[in-house]
Write an enzyme that holds these catalytic residues in place. Structure first.
Site, short mmCIF file in Angstrom:
data_model
loop_
_atom_site.label_atom_id
_atom_site.label_comp_id
_atom_site.label_asym_id
_atom_site.label_seq_id
_atom_site.Cartn_x
_atom_site.Cartn_y
_atom_site.Cartn_z
N ASP A 259 -3.56 -0.48 -6.82
CA ASP A 259 -3.25 -0.17 -5.42
C ASP A 259 -4.55 -0.24 -4.62
OD1 ASP A 259 -2.55 0.89 -2.99
OD2 ASP A 259 -1.79 2.78 -3.75
N ASP A 403 10.94 3.83 4.97
CA ASP A 403 9.89 4.15 4.02
C ASP A 403 10.12 5.57 3.47
OD1 ASP A 403 7.36 4.12 2.65
OD2 ASP A 403 6.60 2.70 4.13
N ASP A 516 7.95 0.11 -4.41
CA ASP A 516 6.55 0.10 -4.01
C ASP A 516 5.75 0.99 -4.97
OD1 ASP A 516 4.27 -0.37 -2.53
OD2 ASP A 516 5.00 0.56 -0.68
N ARG A 575 6.02 -4.62 -4.87
CA ARG A 575 4.59 -4.88 -4.66
C ARG A 575 3.94 -5.32 -5.98
NH1 ARG A 575 0.76 -0.38 -1.89
NH2 ARG A 575 0.72 0.46 -4.02
N ASP A 591 -1.04 -4.12 1.50
CA ASP A 591 -1.56 -3.33 2.63
C ASP A 591 -2.66 -4.08 3.38
OD1 ASP A 591 0.18 -1.41 1.79
OD2 ASP A 591 -1.33 -0.13 0.87
N HIS A 649 5.93 -4.78 9.56
CA HIS A 649 5.74 -3.48 8.91
C HIS A 649 4.42 -2.90 9.38
CE1 HIS A 649 6.10 -0.24 6.15
NE2 HIS A 649 5.27 -0.70 5.22
#
Length: 919
Positions: A259, A403, A516, A575, A591, A649
C-alpha cells in the site's frame, strides 16, 4: 483513546505526506536480493549430472548439481500442447520440506505437447514443432529457438541461484554481523556464494519488525536473455515508463504488493500489484517470460545502456558486438517455474501469456460507462442528490460508489443505520433510473465481539495465524483487525457466503463490489503489510504467497457474487492483483495525485497492465489526492474517456469535485468527454468480447501492430484501442497542440491512413504531425480499413441505450476497403454462453457494404442501423441502394464533414443486407 490516537496519527502520516522511501526496503536492505545480486556473472556453478537424463513423450528431466556445495536439484523441461511455449521447472531433489509451488494463478493445468529429443556429447536438444530448446550441460544454460532463430536464453549470464533448505547452524555464521539488516553495507557482507554468511540469512530486522526466517535462506534466481530484443517491457505494477529502464546503479524493479500512497513517478518501487511477465521486443520478433512465483521478487534489467561497458570489452576481445538485453528474476522463496513465450509477434506473445492465465470475463454494459465515487458520499440523501444532479446537467453516469464510511464502524457486510437507514430504498432509486451501486469490502476484519464475522472467523479458525497458532492481529481502518486466510477453502467459502442475499439482506443482486486494501494493507506492519513469518493454510509462510493474497480474496468475492445470482455477470474492482487476477476483477492505478505527471502515467501504467493480461484498467479521474484545477480536471476526463475503466474518485479531505461544481465551461468540456465515451460503448463492448475470445489486449502499445517501426518501441503517451483507434490525449498543461506519431507498417516507411474522428480529415504520412487542440479536442484517429460501431443517442446510463440505433463509421484504406465487427447480446446475463448473441462482420469493398454473421445469430433485438458514415471516398456518391432479401430501396446520401452519410437504412442488426453506393 489509544486506538483513536493511533488512527489519527497514522492518517496524518499516510495521507498528508508524499511516500516515505524509508518505510520500504531497498534491495540492499532485503537480504535475499543483495545475495542474489552478488552472484558473479559468467561463472555459473550449476551443471547437469551425467547419466541423470530421463526422456518422455512430452518432457525431459535431469539432475542439476551445484558444483561447489554438491547439492542436487531436479530439472524438468516440457513443451506445451499449445505451440510456442516451453515450461522450465527446477526444484530441490530432496528438500527438508516441500517448497511452495504457486496455485490458482493459471486458469487450468497446461497440457504438455509431444517432443523429440536429440542427445549430444555436451548438450541436449528438445524439438517441439518449429521450436527447439538446447540444454547445455556445463555450465548449465538453455537456449530457446523458434524457426532456428535464438529467441530466449536462460542462465546465459550465469546468474542462477538456488538456496537450498538446511538446518540452522549452531553458531552465528558471521560473528559481529550487524543485527539490523537495513544498516548492513556491501562491505559487511562477504562477497561469496555461501549464503549463510549473510547477516539476514537466518533472521532479518527492518525498522521495529523482526522476520524470524525459521527455514533460513531459500532464495531462487535466474536470468533470461533476449538476443532479438531492442526493448524490454512488462512486470507491472510500477509508476514508470512503459519501456523498462536499466537498473545498473539503481535498485531493481520490485514486485511486492504494498500500500503505497501518493506514489512517486518514474520509480521502480513496488506498488499494489505484481504480474511477473516480461517481454523482449525487436524489429524482427517478440518473446516473453512468465516467472510463476508469488514471493517477493526483484528484477534487474540489462539494457543497451547497462551493456555499454561489456560491449566495449567484447569488442576489444573480438567477441560479439554487444550483450543481448536481459532480465534477472530474484525471488525470496519457492521454486523456479518459468514459461518461455516464443512469440514471434507481440500479439502472439500476449496471447500465449493469456492462454496460461486467462482473460477478463465479458463485463456487463454498465461497467463500461462512467462511475462516480469519492471517499465518501455522506448519506443516502447525498447519493440521491448527486445522481439527480447528473440528470439535471444532462451528464451520463452509470454507477455510484460508496467507500468505507457506509459501514457500521468499518464492519463489512453492515450499514451505518443513521447515515444509510434504508439502503434497499436507495438502491432501488438508482436501479429505477438504470443505474448501479458499488460498495467496498476490504479484507481486514474488525476485532469486535459484537461483530458476527469476527466471531465466526475466530471460532472456526479462519484467520491468518502466527507460527504458534495465535490469530494474527494488525491495524487498519477499523483499528485492531485480523485477516481471513483466503488460502483456506473453508475461509473462502465462508467469506463467499456472506455475499448471498439471504445473508447480506440489505443489498440486491444489482449491487457490485470493490475489494481494496488487499495487498494486504496493515498500518503497523513491516512495509505497511503482513509479517512474512505468519502461517497460512497448508503450513505455508506468508513470504511464499504474499503476492497472491489479494488474488485469493478475489476468488472468494467472485464466487460469492456469482452464487447469489448465477445468471448475472459479476463486477469487481481490486487494488491488489497477481497473474490471473484478470479472470475475476478489473484494476485501477491506486492512490494517485492531482497533477499532470500522474495523468501522464495513467497511460503508461495501464499499457503495462494491458500486455500483462489486465485490459480492464483505469485511473482515478482527477487524482485521488489533491484538488485538480479546471484544466487538469478537463484533460483527465478526456483521457479517461479512452481508458477501459472510467471512474472519478477522490480522497475524503479533497474538495467536492462533481463536474457541476466547476465553472460552466469546465462542466461542458467534461460533459462532452463523457458523451463521447458513451457514443463508443458498442465498440468497447465488442472489444471486450473479442478480448475474451482471443486474449489480445484491448489497450495496446503502438509496437503491437507496428513492430518494425523502432520509433514506436518507447512511445507511451499515445496508444491503440485494438487496431481501430489511435488515441493521443492532451496530457500537458497549457497545450495548444500535440505531436501525434503515425507509425510505419514496414521498413520502407509505408503507413496506414488515419482519420480524425471529429472531422474525418485524413492523415497519410508516417511520422509526427502537429495537431492543434482547443479545450474540447481529444486527438483520436480511426485507422483506414476499419468499421466502427457507435451509438449517438446518449442517455443518462448505458443500460438505457440497449435498444437505441447504431451508426457504422467506415474509414477506407488505400485500396478503398474496410471491415469491422459488432457484438450484441442482453448486456447483463451469462445467456451469451448458450449462444444468445449476434456477432456481426461488416465489410466494405468495391463501393459495397456487406454483412455476414460469425456463427448463427441467436439474440433478438430491435436495435437498428440509423446511419452509415463513410470516409475516404474519392467521389461523393449520388445515392445508395439498400438490398434486403432481394428487395431494393433507395437511400439518401448527405455530406458529413469530410465524409458522407447514408441516412436511415432502417434495418435491424439481425438482418443480412448490403448497401451499394451509386455514382
Amino acid at each position: 483513546m489509544r486506538l483513536a490516537a493511533f488512527l489519527l496519527i497514522f492518517c496524518i502520516f499516510k495521507y498528508a505526506n508524499s511516500v516515505d522511501h524509508t518505510n520500504f526496503k531497498t534491495c540492499e536492505q532485503s537480504s535475499f536480493c543483495r545475495r542474489c545480486r552478488k552472484v558473479t556473472p559468467d561463472q555459473s556453478k550449476f551443471a547437469l549430472v551425467p547419466g541423470s537424463l530421463n526422456t518422455y513423450s512430452d518432457s525431459v528431466t535431469a539432475d542439476l548439481i551445484h558444483k561447489d556445495n554438491k547439492h542436487l536439484f531436479t530439472l524438468k523441461l516440457e513443451a506445451l500442447e499449445q505451440s510456442d511455449i516451453f515450461r522450465l521447472l527446477i526444484d530441490e531433489k530432496t528438500p527438508l520440506k516441500p517448497r511452495y509451488k504457486v496455485e490458482h494463478a493459471l486458469k487450468s493445468a497446461p497440457k504438455p505437447g509431444s517432443i523429440k529429443v536429440l542427445e549430444g556429447d555436451a548438450e541436449l536438444t528438445i524439438i517441439s514443432g518449429p521450436n527447439k530448446a538446447i540444454i547445455i550441460a556445463d555450465p548449465f544454460r538453455i537456449d530457446f529457438y523458434q524457426n532456428d532463430v535464438l529467441t530466449v536464453s536462460a542462465n546465459a549470464k550465469g546468474l542462477m541461484n538456488f538456496e537450498y533448505l538446511r538446518p540452522k547452524p549452531q553458531q552465528p555464521a558471521a560473528e559481529g554481523a550487524p543485527e539490523n539488516a537495513e544498516n548492513a553495507s556491501a562491505n559487511e557482507v562477504q562477497n561469496t556464494n555461501d549464503e549463510i554468511n549473510d547477516p539476514g540469512a537466518w533472521e532479518e530486522n527492518f525498522k521495529s519488525h523482526q522476520d524470524s526466517k525459521p527455514y533460513g535462506p531459500e532464495a531462487i534466481a535466474l536470468d533470461f536473455s533476449f538476443p532479438q530484443a531492442e526493448v524490454l517491457f512488462g512486470i507491472p505494477e510500477h509508476a514508470d515508463t512503459f519501456a523498462l529502464k536499466s537498473t545498473s546503479g539503481t535498485d531493481p524493479y520490485r514486485l511486492y504488493n504494498v500500500d503505497v500512497f501518493e506514489y512517486i513517478l518514474d520509480s521502480k518501487m513496488a506498488l499494489y500489484g505484481s504480474v511477473p511477465v516480461l517481454y523482449g521486443h525487436g524489429a524482427q520478433r517478440t518473446a516473453g517470460v512468465f516467472w510463476h512465483n508469488a514471493a517477493e521478487t526483484w528484477v534487474d534489467i540489462y539494457t543497451a545502456e547497462s551493456n555499454v561497458v561489456s560491449s566495449i570489452v567484447n569488442f576489444v576481445s573480438g567477441s560479439r558486438k554487444s550483450d543481448p538485453l536481459a532480465a534477472h528474476f530474484m525471488s525470496e522463496s519457492g521454486v523456479i517455474d518459468a514459461f518461455i513465450l516464443l512469440g514471434p509477434t507481440p500479439l502472439d506473445a500476449f496471447k500465449q501469456y493469456t492462454s496460461l492465465t486467462g482473460t477478463a470475463p465479458l463485463p456487463q454494459m454498465f461497467a463500461l460507462g462512467y462511475h462516480q465515487c469519492r471517499w465518501n458520499y455522506n448519506d443516502e440523501r447525498d447519493v440521491e442528490e448527486v445522481s439527480a444532479k447528473f440528470d439535471e446537467y444532462d451528464i451520463p453516469m452509470d454507477t455510484m460508489w460508496l467507500d468505507i464510511e457506509y459501514t457500521d464502524g468499518k464492519k463489512y457486510f453492515t450499514w451505518d443505520q443513521f447515515k444509510f437507514p434504508n439502503p434497499l430504498g436507495m438502491i432501488k432509486n438508482l436501479t429505477d433510473l438504470g443505474r448501479h451501486l458499488v460498495i467496498i469490502i476490504d479484507p481486514h476484519i474488525k476485532r469486535d465481539s459484537s461483530y458476527f464475522f469476527h466471531n465466526d472467523c475466530t471460532e472456526q479458525g479462519l484467520y491468518v495465524k502466527h507460527s504458534d497458532g495465535r490469530d494474527y492481529e494488525g491495524w487498519c481502518w477499523p483499528g485492531s483487525a485480523s485477516y481471513p486466510d483466503f488460502f483456506n477453502p473453508a475461509a473462502r467459502e465462508y467469506y463467499a457466503n456472506q455475499y448471498a442475499l439471504w445473508n447480506f439482506k440489505t443489498v440486491t443482486a444489482d449491487v457490485m463490489f470493490w475489494n481494496d486494501m488487499n495487498e494486504p494493507s496493515v498500518f503497523n506492519g513491516p512495509e505497511v503489510t503482513m509479517l512474512k513469518d505468519l502461517v497460512h493454510y497448508g503450513n505455508w509462510e506468508h513470504r511464499d504467497v504474499h503476492n497472491l493474497y489479494g488474488h485469493m480474496q478475489l476468488m472468494g468475492t467472485f464466487d460469492g457474487v456469482l452464487q447469489r445470482d448465477f445468471n448475472q455477470r459479476p463486477f469487481i474492482l481490486t487494488r491488489a492483483h497477481f497473474a490471473g487476477s484478470q479472470r475475476y476483477a478489473l484494476i485501477w492505478t491506486g492512490d494517485n495525485m492531482a497533477d499532470w505527471g500522474h495523468l501522464q502515467h495513467s497511460i503508461k501504467m495501464c499499457l503495462s497492465e494491458a500486455v500483462a493480461g489486465f485490459s480492464f484498467c483505469g485511473a482515478d479521474i482527477g487524482g485521488f489526492f489533491g484538488n485538480p484545477d479546471a484544466e487538469l480536471f478537463e484533460r483527465w476526463y478526456q483521457t479517461g474517456a479512452f481508458l477501459p475503466f472510467y471512474r472519478g474518485h477522490a480522497h475524503i479531505d479533497t474538495k467536492r469535485r462533481e463536474p457541476w461544481l466547476y465553472p460552466e465551461k469546465t462542466r461542458l468540456v467534461v460533459r462532452d468527454a463523457l458523451r463521447k465515451r458513451y457514443s463508443y460503448l458498442p465498440l468497447w463492448y465488442t472489444m471486450f468480447y473479442e478480448h475474451r475470445l482471443t486474449g489480445e489486449p484491448i489497450m495496446r502499445p503502438l509496437l503491437a501492430h507496428y513492430p518494425k517501426d523502432k520509433e514506436t518501441f518507447t512511445i507511451d503517451d499515445e496508444f491503440l484501442l485494438q487496431n481501430r483507434l489511435l488515441v493521443r490525449p492532451v496530457i500537458h498543461q497549457g497545450a495548444t497542440k500535440v505531436n501525434v506519431y503515425f507509425p510505419a507498417i514496414d521498413d520502407k516507411k509505408n503507413g496506414d491512413l488515419w482519420y480524425d474522428v471529429d472531422t474525418f480529415k485524413k492523415y497519410a504520412n508516417v511520422g509526427y504531425e502537429s495537431i492543434a487542440v482547443d479545450s474540447y479536442k481529444i486527438p483520436v484517429f480511426q485507422r483506414g480499413g476499419t468499421i466502427i460501431p457507435k451509438k449517438e443517442r446518449i442517455r443518462r446510463a448505458a443500460t438505457l441505450m440497449k435498444k437505441d440505433p447504431y451508426t457504422l463509421v467506415v474509414c477506407l484504406n488505400r485500396t478503398g476497403k474496410a471491415d469491422g465487427t459488432l457484438y450484441v447480446d442482453d448486456e447483463k446475463t451469462h445467456n451469451y454462453r448458450n449462444g444468445e448473441f449476434n456477432y456481426i462482420h461488416y465489410k466494405f469493398e468495391n463501393n459495397l457494404l456487406d454483412v455476414d454473421f460469425i456463427g448463427k445469430p441467436q439474440f433478438k433485438t430491435v436495435a437498428w442501423i440509423e446511419r452509415v458514415v463513410i470516409a475516404g471516398l474519392e467521389r461523393v456518391p449520388k445515392s445508395a441502394t439498400l438490398i434486403v432479401d432481394g428487395i431494393s430501396k433507395e437511400l439518401e446520401i448527405l455530406p458529413f464533414s469530410e465524409a458522407v452519410a447514408v441516412r436511415k437504412p432502417g434495418i435491424t442488426v439481425q438482418q443480412v443486407f448490403n448497401i451499394r453506393l451509386n455514382f
